[in-house]
Design an enzyme around this catalytic site. Structure first.
Site, PDB file in Angstrom:
ATOM      1  N   GLN A 126       0.817  -1.209   0.000  1.00  0.00           N
ATOM      2  CA  GLN A 126       0.000   0.000   0.000  1.00  0.00           C
ATOM      3  C   GLN A 126       0.854   1.264   0.000  1.00  0.00           C
ATOM      4  O   GLN A 126       0.545   2.240  -0.684  1.00  0.00           O
ATOM      5  CB  GLN A 126      -0.917   0.004   1.221  1.00  0.00           C
ATOM      6  CG  GLN A 126      -1.738   1.271   1.402  1.00  0.00           C
ATOM      7  CD  GLN A 126      -2.720   1.511   0.274  1.00  0.00           C
ATOM      8  OE1 GLN A 126      -3.138   0.577  -0.408  1.00  0.00           O
ATOM      9  NE2 GLN A 126      -3.101   2.764   0.065  1.00  0.00           N
ATOM     10  N   GLU A 127       1.933   1.253   0.768  1.00  0.00           N
ATOM     11  CA  GLU A 127       2.749   2.461   0.942  1.00  0.00           C
ATOM     12  C   GLU A 127       3.513   2.841  -0.328  1.00  0.00           C
ATOM     13  O   GLU A 127       3.483   3.986  -0.759  1.00  0.00           O
ATOM     14  CB  GLU A 127       3.744   2.271   2.091  1.00  0.00           C
ATOM     15  CG  GLU A 127       3.139   2.404   3.484  1.00  0.00           C
ATOM     16  CD  GLU A 127       2.843   3.847   3.861  1.00  0.00           C
ATOM     17  OE1 GLU A 127       3.206   4.760   3.099  1.00  0.00           O
ATOM     18  OE2 GLU A 127       2.240   4.051   4.920  1.00  0.00           O
ATOM     19  N   SER A 128       4.216   1.904  -0.899  1.00  0.00           N
ATOM     20  CA  SER A 128       5.135   2.227  -1.992  1.00  0.00           C
ATOM     21  C   SER A 128       4.916   1.399  -3.246  1.00  0.00           C
ATOM     22  O   SER A 128       5.521   1.701  -4.288  1.00  0.00           O
ATOM     23  CB  SER A 128       6.588   2.028  -1.534  1.00  0.00           C
ATOM     24  OG  SER A 128       6.818   0.647  -1.247  1.00  0.00           O
TER      25      SER A 128
END
Length: 669
Positions: free
Chosen positions: A526-528
């Site tokens: 989700q983050e990167s």
């Protein structure tokens, strides 16, 4: 998120040397395909030499050493990046370069993102020089230039002079005018012509002022007021004063509130107070409503905004405020927050009522189908509820998993590999735009490679996107592989969309930090999306998007010497510090993974502020998170974590077990 700066020349060349034998073939064996024969060692050496020469040429042209640049440029004949690097030479010398040479470059590099950039630069140059014939020939239909307001205004300047249909041109200028941000100076000449032709009425000036106020562009509002009469300028000043200090202005209104403009300013002030405290704002509104006889549209406006702000602050009375609003079918924000407020209060009758009031297309969305079933379940209509849950439970999604939990049925992962023939692979690899991205990627120019790849995808068919995703996966370019698969209609290849990149390091760090490996994978996804070099606009770094301060805090906790942003960005450090931070956040929230996920995105202080008065089901709490980003973030991470359990061959923990109920606030002593 934005990309990090390019790696240094020396490190890029070192990387090429390390890859020399790994990349002995342009393309290795794909699952289910025949192997493409490796090229001979001499060919690999030639390719390495070209990549080094490209990097030398790039360094020279950026440094202004044009003689050295030309030396290496000439050695790049027939190399895909020859045109790409030549952009940096031409863009600084457009005034010295013959038009024929520029046009030749643009034609030869139409598959290159840098070619697209030079085309924009060239159009601006031509317009500034008044070379309109060349400008309009290069502009074409302008379909790919719509996002450049400067070029659009240059085009309209040309059309004012040469179009026979002046009315259509003036109408187009009016559309450009209605924008809530400052427009480039190139548009001023166009707007002046439009104004002299009598199209800049006070009404259309006010429309743009309203758009600017919505975006809080006060300096733009002041500048726009110069087009108004003296009396209207006074109202602009009053509006700005109300925006900046609503409490003071509402306490001492010194003008008659008998026009719609005055009423708009007053209600704007009330809503401004509502951003800080909706209850105080509503109290003030009721006083003003009685004093100035507000009703109808004004009451609707204030109830709508304070209702939404109140729902975001979990105020019980917000549901009544929202219910009092006459909702139009196109006011999606209001319609959605009415449902959310009812869900948070577990007023299941009104949940059903407000979902039934949604437009048909919205009502059929998975999310609202799930909540319709939840409401039916709570109102003893279990047969109807289970029928809807059964339809949703076939989906591989957050709501699909939740629906399966309600039925105690198996999750449906629907994994289906993308497959391609050798001919399809060869065809995509032969595309000039893909060849440019390939060489940039293998030369260590990751950010330019990503830009080129993303830009070129827009001209590819759905099938080509699938094959390109497969190719990127084989290169180990995990972030572009999943990005490309997501652009296609084939969303079921979980190998590509949920890669097991950095598996050994992630498993090891998760074990050391005593956290769930699947959860750590879900956070990274989700983050990167596995962009190891990514830096967000807020400054977050790397795979786990660590803020520099957080990275340094975890480094001190682990007694490491990791301080600089570049050190935190490194995969080894980023995963180590990120896992440690996840453990820290998890501990702050009583080992509740869902709350820790929200805190990782929005901060622990906000999550504690969102704690309900009494114990609340996890799905209700998640749906009621005020921030759109954090709400979607939690849903995605919970679903991604579940998918990663499948990918890692683990026994799948159900979401109802992973998402623990949220405890209510402890009574104050």
């Amino acid at each position: 998120m934005s990309g990090s700066p390019n790696i240094t020349l020396s490190s890029a060349i070192d990387m090429i040397k390390r890859k020399r034998f790994i990349l002995a073939a342009f393309f290795l064996v794909l699952p289910g395909l025949l192997a493409v024969a490796p090229v001979v060692e001499a060919s690999v050496a030639d390719k390495d030499k070209q990549r080094r020469n490209y990097l030398y040429a790039l360094e020279a042209v950026r440094g202004g050493n044009y003689e050295r640049y030309k030396k290496y440029y000439r050695q790049l004949k027939d190399y895909p990046l020859q045109g790409y690097v030549h952009y940096y030479y031409l863009k600084k010398r457009l005034d010295k370069t013959p038009a024929r040479e520029v046009q030749k470059y643009l034609q030869a590099n139409r598959h290159s993102y840098n070619g697209y950039l030079l085309r924009r630069d060239w159009l601006k140059y031509l317009a500034r020089r008044g070379r309109w014939k060349a400008f309009i020939q290069e502009y074409g239909d302008g379909e790919d230039l719509k996002k450049s307001r400067k070029i659009t205004c240059y085009y309209l300047k040309y059309k004012i002079r040469h179009s026979e249909n002046k009315a259509a041109v003036m109408e187009q200028i009016g559309k450009v005018w209605l924008y809530g941000k400052r427009l480039p100076p190139a548009c001023d000449t166009v707007f002046n012509s439009w104004r002299r032709a009598g199209h800049m009425t006070s009404d259309i000036v006010w429309q743009r002022i309203e758009l600017a106020m919505k975006r809080r562009r006060l300096s733009l509002v002041r500048d726009l007021s110069k087009y108004l009469g003296v009396k209207d300028k006074v109202w602009v000043k009053r509006w700005i004063a109300m925006h900046k200090n609503p409490v003071k202005e509402l306490a001492g209104i010194r003008y008659a509130v008998d026009s719609q403009r005055a009423r708009n300013i007053v209600r704007h002030g009330v809503v401004r107070i509502g951003y800080r405290d909706p209850e105080v704002a509503m109290e003030k509104w009721l006083q003003l409503k009685k004093k100035y006889n507000f009703f109808g549209e004004d009451d609707n406006y204030v109830n709508r905004w304070l209702g939404i702000l109140g729902a975001q602050n979990h105020l019980p009375e917000s549901l009544d405020w929202l219910s009092a609003v006459s909702a139009s079918a196109d006011d999606k924000r209001l319609l959605i927050w009415r449902v959310k407020a009812a869900i948070y209060l577990q007023d299941w009758g009104r949940v059903k009522q407000f979902i039934s009031a949604l437009p048909v297309v919205m009502r059929q969305e998975e999310k609202w189908r799930y909540w319709q079933a939840r409401a039916l379940e709570q109102t003893k209509e279990k047969r109807e509820a289970h029928q809807i849950f059964a339809e949703i439970a076939t989906n591989r999604s957050y709501y699909g998993f939740l629906a399966a939990d309600r039925l105690k049925s198996e999750y449906n992962m629907q994994h289906d590999n993308i497959e391609a023939t050798p001919e399809e692979v060869s065809a995509v690899l032969a595309m000039p735009g893909i060849q440019i991205a390939q060489e940039l990627y293998h030369s260590g120019q990751i950010v330019p490679a990503r830009r080129q790849w993303n830009w070129y995808l827009r001209r590819m068919s759905n099938r080509d996107l699938q094959v390109a995703a497969l190719i990127a996966q084989q290169w180990g370019w995990y972030d572009r592989a999943l990005y490309t698969a997501n652009k296609s209609d084939h969303l079921d290849d979980l190998d590509i969309r949920f890669p097991l990149a950095y598996r050994e390091q992630i498993v090891s760090n998760a074990r050391k930090a005593n956290i769930d490996t699947n959860w750590m994978y879900g956070i990274i996804r989700q983050e990167s999306a596995f962009m190891k070099d990514v830096r967000s606009s807020a400054g977050a770094l790397g795979l786990m998007q660590l803020m520099p301060r957080t990275g340094r805090e975890e480094s001190r906790r682990l007694k490491l010497n990791v301080r600089s942003r570049s050190e935190i960005l490194k995969v080894k450090n980023n995963l180590l510090l990120g896992a440690s931070h996840l453990r820290t956040v998890l501990g702050r929230h009583g080992d509740n993974q869902m709350l820790a996920t929200a805190a990782y995105n929005a901060g622990s202080h906000r999550v504690k502020h969102w704690q309900p008065e009494k114990k609340m089901a996890a799905d209700i709490w998640t749906e009621s998170i005020p921030f759109n980003e954090t709400r979607n973030y939690v849903k995605n991470v919970m679903a991604f974590t579940t998918i990663y359990m499948y990918r890692l061959g683990k026994n799948i923990m159900r979401l109802q077990s992973r998402m623990q109920a949220v405890e209510g606030k402890k009574p104050k002593k």
